[in-house]
Design an enzyme around this catalytic site. Structure first.
Site, PDB file in Angstrom:
ATOM      1  CG  ASP A 185     -36.324 -20.110  22.438  1.00 59.86           C
ATOM      2  OD1 ASP A 185     -37.325 -19.056  22.812  1.00 59.86           O
ATOM      3  OD2 ASP A 185     -35.485 -19.925  21.828  1.00 59.86           O
ATOM      4  CG  ASP A 270     -17.419 -14.064  26.388  1.00 58.18           C
ATOM      5  OD1 ASP A 270     -15.808 -14.501  26.583  1.00 58.18           O
ATOM      6  OD2 ASP A 270     -17.877 -14.096  25.217  1.00 58.18           O
ATOM      7  CD  GLU A 275     -18.485  -7.627  29.020  1.00 56.54           C
ATOM      8  OE1 GLU A 275     -18.187  -7.216  27.793  1.00 56.54           O
ATOM      9  OE2 GLU A 275     -19.426  -8.550  29.171  1.00 56.54           O
ATOM     10  CG  HIS A 294     -17.480  -9.900  25.629  1.00 49.12           C
ATOM     11  ND1 HIS A 294     -18.825  -8.774  26.159  1.00 49.12           N
ATOM     12  CD2 HIS A 294     -18.414 -10.230  24.442  1.00 49.12           C
ATOM     13  CE1 HIS A 294     -20.027  -9.156  25.078  1.00 49.12           C
ATOM     14  NE2 HIS A 294     -19.441 -10.131  24.309  1.00 49.12           N
ATOM     15  CB  ILE A 295     -12.628 -13.901  24.146  1.00 50.88           C
ATOM     16  CG1 ILE A 295     -13.270 -15.313  24.663  1.00 50.88           C
ATOM     17  CG2 ILE A 295     -11.626 -13.476  24.769  1.00 50.88           C
ATOM     18  CD1 ILE A 295     -11.611 -15.919  24.885  1.00 50.88           C
TER      19      ILE A 295
HETATM   20  P1  NAD Z   1     -31.243 -15.483  18.380  1.00 47.95           P
HETATM   21  O1  NAD Z   1     -31.802 -14.332  18.497  1.00 47.95           O
HETATM   22  O2  NAD Z   1     -30.690 -15.494  17.548  1.00 47.95           O
HETATM   23  O3  NAD Z   1     -31.480 -16.448  19.283  1.00 47.95           O
HETATM   24  C1  NAD Z   1     -31.197 -15.910  20.923  1.00 47.95           C
HETATM   25  C2  NAD Z   1     -32.993 -16.455  21.106  1.00 47.95           C
HETATM   26  O4  NAD Z   1     -33.770 -16.314  22.390  1.00 47.95           O
HETATM   27  C3  NAD Z   1     -34.501 -17.409  20.375  1.00 47.95           C
HETATM   28  O5  NAD Z   1     -34.117 -18.546  20.020  1.00 47.95           O
HETATM   29  C4  NAD Z   1     -35.261 -16.244  21.213  1.00 47.95           C
HETATM   30  O6  NAD Z   1     -37.037 -17.188  21.149  1.00 47.95           O
HETATM   31  C5  NAD Z   1     -34.615 -16.755  22.560  1.00 47.95           C
HETATM   32  N1  NAD Z   1     -35.826 -15.646  23.666  1.00 47.95           N
HETATM   33  C6  NAD Z   1     -35.558 -14.802  23.151  1.00 47.95           C
HETATM   34  N2  NAD Z   1     -36.174 -14.226  24.012  1.00 47.95           N
HETATM   35  C7  NAD Z   1     -36.359 -15.196  25.500  1.00 47.95           C
HETATM   36  C8  NAD Z   1     -36.862 -15.508  26.240  1.00 47.95           C
HETATM   37  N3  NAD Z   1     -37.658 -14.432  27.277  1.00 47.95           N
HETATM   38  N4  NAD Z   1     -36.469 -16.369  27.354  1.00 47.95           N
HETATM   39  C9  NAD Z   1     -36.488 -17.413  26.274  1.00 47.95           C
HETATM   40  N5  NAD Z   1     -35.727 -17.803  25.611  1.00 47.95           N
HETATM   41  C10 NAD Z   1     -35.725 -16.059  24.805  1.00 47.95           C
HETATM   42  O7  NAD Z   1     -29.730 -14.757  19.220  1.00 47.95           O
HETATM   43  P2  NAD Z   1     -28.443 -16.008  19.037  1.00 47.95           P
HETATM   44  O8  NAD Z   1     -27.634 -14.732  18.195  1.00 47.95           O
HETATM   45  O9  NAD Z   1     -28.132 -17.223  19.633  1.00 47.95           O
HETATM   46  O10 NAD Z   1     -27.625 -14.465  20.830  1.00 47.95           O
HETATM   47  C11 NAD Z   1     -27.704 -15.390  21.642  1.00 47.95           C
HETATM   48  C12 NAD Z   1     -27.173 -14.568  22.709  1.00 47.95           C
HETATM   49  O11 NAD Z   1     -25.661 -14.279  22.629  1.00 47.95           O
HETATM   50  C13 NAD Z   1     -27.190 -13.164  22.659  1.00 47.95           C
HETATM   51  O12 NAD Z   1     -27.278 -12.100  24.222  1.00 47.95           O
HETATM   52  C14 NAD Z   1     -26.134 -12.459  22.303  1.00 47.95           C
HETATM   53  O13 NAD Z   1     -25.774 -10.943  22.520  1.00 47.95           O
HETATM   54  C15 NAD Z   1     -24.566 -13.408  22.604  1.00 47.95           C
HETATM   55  N6  NAD Z   1     -23.398 -13.239  21.887  1.00 47.95           N
HETATM   56  C16 NAD Z   1     -22.403 -13.367  22.568  1.00 47.95           C
HETATM   57  C17 NAD Z   1     -20.944 -12.759  21.644  1.00 47.95           C
HETATM   58  C18 NAD Z   1     -20.169 -12.969  22.896  1.00 47.95           C
HETATM   59  O14 NAD Z   1     -19.232 -13.387  22.061  1.00 47.95           O
HETATM   60  N7  NAD Z   1     -19.663 -13.734  23.878  1.00 47.95           N
HETATM   61  C19 NAD Z   1     -21.563 -13.017  20.374  1.00 47.95           C
HETATM   62  C20 NAD Z   1     -22.009 -13.206  19.706  1.00 47.95           C
HETATM   63  C21 NAD Z   1     -23.793 -13.268  20.422  1.00 47.95           C
END
Ligand code: NAD
Length: 334
Positions: A185, A270, A275, A294-295
């Site tokens: 990251d 997921d 979707e 996607h849950i």
């Molecule tokens: P967040 O913004 O808190 O964290 C994202 C992290 O990724 C940050 O630390 C950032 O520095 C890092 N990052 C950004 N660009 C990067 C890169 N190019 N290389 C490496 N690291 C990088 O986000 P979050 O709330 O932790 O969410 C993470 C993911 O989960 C998102 O894609 C979000 O859409 C997904 N999500 C999925 C569900 C689901 O139902 N499956 C639900 C909520 C969130």
């Protein structure tokens, strides 16, 4: 004030809004089966003469904002890309959201997928459910065990791509499994890595060294195709990939091929390019993949949290106070 709620919301919070003087109509998309895209909310909002909307995926873009008389837009998503914040700001309408509402839920699903993929739970379950595997003797029993052999997490290396809200919660939970944590990251602060005893890594090294790779980055131009065919090719044959973030981060075709050819051992997914997921999803063909539709955030607690966060902010707005999770605080100036 009159509010339309199309996001899943608790009865307690709907009543709390009513007690605060809001006339509430609850039409959760889960009950109606309707997702309003484009300008279709325009008619709904105009006809109902709503002042407030509380949505999940319904689009409230410029046309809807311009064509209605909304006073407040609330979205349960942390980063609501279905709302035009710019158009709302131009018109002086506050937009509130519920960041972090599903962080714990997604982190726990990630741990479930890691364990289930490492221990081949999906394969074991499918073998029995499909009625393909009758155990008549110890030869059959031996083959059953051989085809479902898994690995323990203890002593292994887990690579976390993206140590944000969810990545950090995943890391905290993994500490209990006695694993070495690598993190890729570029934007993460040193103290965050330290708090979970993780080591910073380049992406290639992480992919080459990890037994489990788990993705937690946002969908951006920079992360699109981050796990390309070439990068997937760096993973060990025995390693597994977990993706609960967004499908665009991986080259989905290359991932399918890597799993089909056993170039990598398994995956827990997921999120998908197409979707909502149904029984046509191609990954369902593969016995080394666990597919969930996607849950990630789908828990009762997520609904409780989003209801409570937004109710608090709507009440603050009604009382002339600053909502805690306002995305365009500049509209409150003056
Ligand atoms: P967040 O913004 O808190 O964290 C994202 C992290 O990724 C940050 O630390 C950032 O520095 C890092 N990052 C950004 N660009 C990067 C890169 N190019 N290389 C490496 N690291 C990088 O986000 P979050 O709330 O932790 O969410 C993470 C993911 O989960 C998102 O894609 C979000 O859409 C997904 N999500 C999925 C569900 C689901 O139902 N499956 C639900 C909520 C969130």
């Amino acid at each position: 004030m009159k509010a339309l709620v199309t996001a899943p919301f608790t009865e307690a919070c709907l009543n709390e809004l009513r007690e605060a003087g809001v006339e509430v109509e609850y039409r959760s998309w889960r009950d109606t089966g309707k997702l309003h895209l484009g300008d279709s909310m325009l008619e709904v909002i105009s006809q109902g003469d709503y002042d407030i909307v509380i949505v999940e995926g319904d689009e409230i873009k410029e046309e809807v904002i311009q064509g209605t008389d909304l006073k407040l837009i609330a979205c349960v998503r942390g980063g609501p890309n279905n709302i035009s914040i710019e158009a709302a700001t131009k018109k002086g309408i506050p937009v509130v959201s519920a960041p972090g509402r599903n962080t714990t839920a997604v982190a726990e699903l990630t741990i479930s997928l890691i364990l289930s993929t490492a221990r081949r739970l999906t394969r074991a379950d499918r073998l029995l459910v499909r009625d393909e595997f009758m155990v008549d003797d110890f030869g059959d029993f031996g083959r059953l065990h051989e085809s479902t052999i898994g690995f323990e997490l203890s002593g292994k290396t887990v690579g976390i791509i993206g140590l944000g809200q969810i990545g950090l919660e995943v890391a905290k939970r993994l500490c209990a499994f006695d694993v070495r944590l690598l993190v890729y990251d570029p934007y993460v602060a040193e103290d965050k890595l330290k708090s979970v005893g993780a080591t910073e890594s380049g992406l290639d090294d992480l992919l080459q060294e990890s037994d489990v790779v788990t993705i937690h980055v946002p969908a951006t131009e920079e992360t699109r195709g981050l796990l390309s065919a070439e990068k997937l090719g760096l993973m060990k044959e025995t390693s597994i990939l977990i993706n609960t973030s967004r499908a665009s981060v991986t080259d989905e075709d290359a991932l399918f091929e890597a799993l089909k050819s056993k170039r990598i051992a398994g995956a827990g997914l997921d999120v998908f390019t197409m979707e909502p997921v149904d029984c046509d999803n191609i990954f369902l063909e593969l016995d080394n993949v666990t597919v969930t539709p996607h849950i990630g955030g789908n828990t009762r607690e997520t609904i409780e949290r989003q209801s409570e966060m937004l109710t608090k902010d709507i009440k603050a707005f009604l009382n002339g106070e600053k909502p805690l999770h306002i995305l365009n605080p500049e509209v409150l100036k003056g």
